[in-house]
Design a protein around this motif. Sequence first.
Motif, short mmCIF file in Angstrom:
data_model
loop_
_atom_site.label_atom_id
_atom_site.label_comp_id
_atom_site.label_asym_id
_atom_site.label_seq_id
_atom_site.Cartn_x
_atom_site.Cartn_y
_atom_site.Cartn_z
N GLU A 86 -5.95 7.55 -20.74
CA GLU A 86 -7.09 7.53 -21.66
C GLU A 86 -8.43 7.67 -20.93
OE1 GLU A 86 -8.64 5.01 -25.53
OE2 GLU A 86 -7.27 4.07 -24.11
N GLN A 87 -8.58 7.00 -19.79
CA GLN A 87 -9.85 7.06 -19.06
C GLN A 87 -9.65 7.31 -17.57
OE1 GLN A 87 -12.76 3.91 -20.21
NE2 GLN A 87 -11.13 3.14 -21.53
N ALA A 88 -8.45 7.78 -17.18
CA ALA A 88 -8.18 7.93 -15.75
C ALA A 88 -7.39 9.20 -15.46
CB ALA A 88 -7.41 6.72 -15.23
N SER A 89 -7.68 9.80 -14.29
CA SER A 89 -6.98 10.99 -13.82
C SER A 89 -5.70 10.58 -13.12
CB SER A 89 -7.88 11.75 -12.84
OG SER A 89 -8.19 10.91 -11.73
N ILE A 90 -4.88 11.57 -12.76
CA ILE A 90 -3.62 11.24 -12.10
C ILE A 90 -3.84 10.56 -10.75
CG2 ILE A 90 -3.45 13.58 -11.10
CD1 ILE A 90 -0.37 13.20 -11.25
N GLN A 126 -4.31 15.64 -18.64
CA GLN A 126 -4.93 14.34 -18.94
C GLN A 126 -5.62 14.33 -20.29
OE1 GLN A 126 -8.56 13.75 -18.87
NE2 GLN A 126 -8.23 11.62 -19.54
N SER A 127 -6.36 15.39 -20.61
CA SER A 127 -7.11 15.42 -21.87
C SER A 127 -6.19 15.34 -23.08
CB SER A 127 -7.96 16.70 -21.95
OG SER A 127 -7.15 17.85 -21.80
N GLU A 128 -5.00 15.93 -22.98
CA GLU A 128 -4.05 15.89 -24.10
C GLU A 128 -3.29 14.56 -24.13
OE1 GLU A 128 -1.59 19.33 -24.74
OE2 GLU A 128 -3.07 20.65 -23.83
N LEU A 129 -2.94 14.05 -22.95
CA LEU A 129 -2.28 12.75 -22.89
C LEU A 129 -3.15 11.67 -23.52
CD1 LEU A 129 -0.81 12.71 -19.26
CD2 LEU A 129 0.50 12.75 -21.38
N ALA A 130 -4.46 11.75 -23.27
CA ALA A 130 -5.39 10.73 -23.77
C ALA A 130 -5.46 10.71 -25.29
CB ALA A 130 -6.78 10.96 -23.19
N GLN A 131 -5.07 11.81 -25.94
CA GLN A 131 -5.17 11.91 -27.40
C GLN A 131 -3.86 11.61 -28.12
OE1 GLN A 131 -8.16 12.41 -28.84
NE2 GLN A 131 -8.96 12.40 -26.74
#
Length: 474
Positions: A34-38, A255-260
Motif C-alpha cells: 500500500e505504501q511501500a516498494s519491494i 506495486q501500484s496495482e497491488l496497493a489497489q
Amino acid sequence: MSNKNTVGLIGLIAIVFSSMIGSGIFSIPQNMAEQASIGAVGLAWLITGIGMLLLVQTFKILAEHKPHLNSGIFSYAKAGFGEYIGFHSAWGYWLMTCMGNVALAVMINDSLGLFFPALLNHGIETVILCSALLWGMNAIALRGTGSSSFINIISTIMKLAGLVIIIGIVLYSFDSDMLSVDVWGVENDLGPVVDQIQSTMMVTLWCFVGIEGAVVLSGRARKKSDVGKATLIGFLVAITMYTLISVLSFGILPQSELAQLSNPSAASLLEAAIGPHGRLLVNICVLISVFGALVAWTMLVAEVPYEAGKVGEFPKFFARTNKNEAPVMALNVSTSFMQVCVLMVVMFENVYLAAINIASVIVLPCYLLSCLYLLKISINYKELGLKTRNNGYVILSGIAALFCLWLITAAGLEYQLLATILYATGIPFFRYTHASRIKAGEMIYSKSDKWIELILILLALVSVYLLFTGQLQA
C-alpha cells in the motif's frame, strides 16, 4: 493435571503457528504494498525478522531459566516489576486476545460472504454467525486443552497445506523481471525508504501477535523444554511464509496495482495469476486458516484470566475449572465480553476496526516488559542461576527492548493515546481484586506505581476529551 489436558511439542508448535497465521497472511500483498516498494518491503521483513527473532529468543531464555513462571507472559512483568505492572500486563493482553478473537469471527463471516452475500451487510446475520462461532469455540474449549489442541493440530495441517499450494502457484506464475522494477518506489513517489519501512510496521506487528502462544500455555505444556522450541519453530515457519507471499506478489502485479487490491488481496492476486479458481481457492484457505486461528486464540483468551486468577492478579473465580480441567469461568466471562464486542461490530463498525489497530499497540508493553525483565535478571545474573554474567543475554534483551520501543513509536501518537483509555479501565478491577490486601496494609503500590497510575489516568482523560471533541479520531 492429567496428561490428556497437557500439550506436547507438536501441539505447542501448532498453537504458535495458528496464532500468528490467521487471515492476515491472505491480505499481506496489499497491506505491505500500500505504501511501500519491494525494496522497502524486503527490508521491513528483514528488520522484523531480526527483531522478532530476538523476542523469540527472549521468551526461549526465560522459559528455560524461569520455568516456574508458567502463568503466561504477564508473569514476567509481575516477577520483574511488581503486582501493579503485572496486573496491567495481564489486563492489556486479555483485552487484545478478546479483540483478536472477534476480528477472526468477523473475518470468517466476510469470507463466507462470497457464498452468502447477506453476511457482508454486517447485520443480524453477522451477529448470529459470529455468536455461534464464539460460543461454539467456547464449547470445544470446555472439553479440555487436549481436545482443543488436537482440533488445532488438524486445522494447522490443513492450513499449512493450503498455504504451500498458494505459494507454489505464486512461484510458478511470477515474473522475476518485475522484481527489479522501481525497487525503491522512486517512480511511484512513495517517499523515503525509512518512511516506507515504518508504514509497514503495524502490519508486520499484527502478523506476529501470537508469537508468545506457547509461553501463555506453558503451564499446560507436557515438557517445559518444549516451550522455547515450539516458539522458535513456529516463528521460523510463519515468517518464511509471510515473506514469500508478500515479496513474490511483486512478481505478479506492480506495486501500484497491488496497493489497489481488495482484501483478502491474495485472492485477487491468484485470480490474476490463474483465473477465478484462484479466488475460490484462497477463500477456502481463509476459512480453514481463520478457523484454526480461532481455536488457538480461544485457548489463549481463557488462559490469561485463568492463570491471573490463580495467582491473585484477577478475581479468584477466574481460576475455577470444570471436570475436564478447562477454565470454565475464564472461558464464559471472556466469551460474554466478546459477545458484547460482536454487537459493537454491527453498531459501530468503524470504531471497532480502529480498536483492532489499538489491540496491536496494547500487546507491545507486554512484550517490552518481558524483554526488560530478562535484561534486569541478566545484569543481576545470579537470578538466572548463572555464576558469571552472560553478556550475550544482556545485549539480546537490550536490543529486543529497543525494538519493542521502536514499534510503539511507529504506531503513532493517536493509537498510543487511545490505548491508554483501555489500560486505564483496568484500574478499578485491580483495586477490587486487591482490596483486602490493600486494606490490610500490604505494599501493593510502590511510589513509582502510584505515579504510573496517575499518569495513566491523566493520559486517558486527555484521550477521552480529544476523542469527544473530534481532535482524536477512533
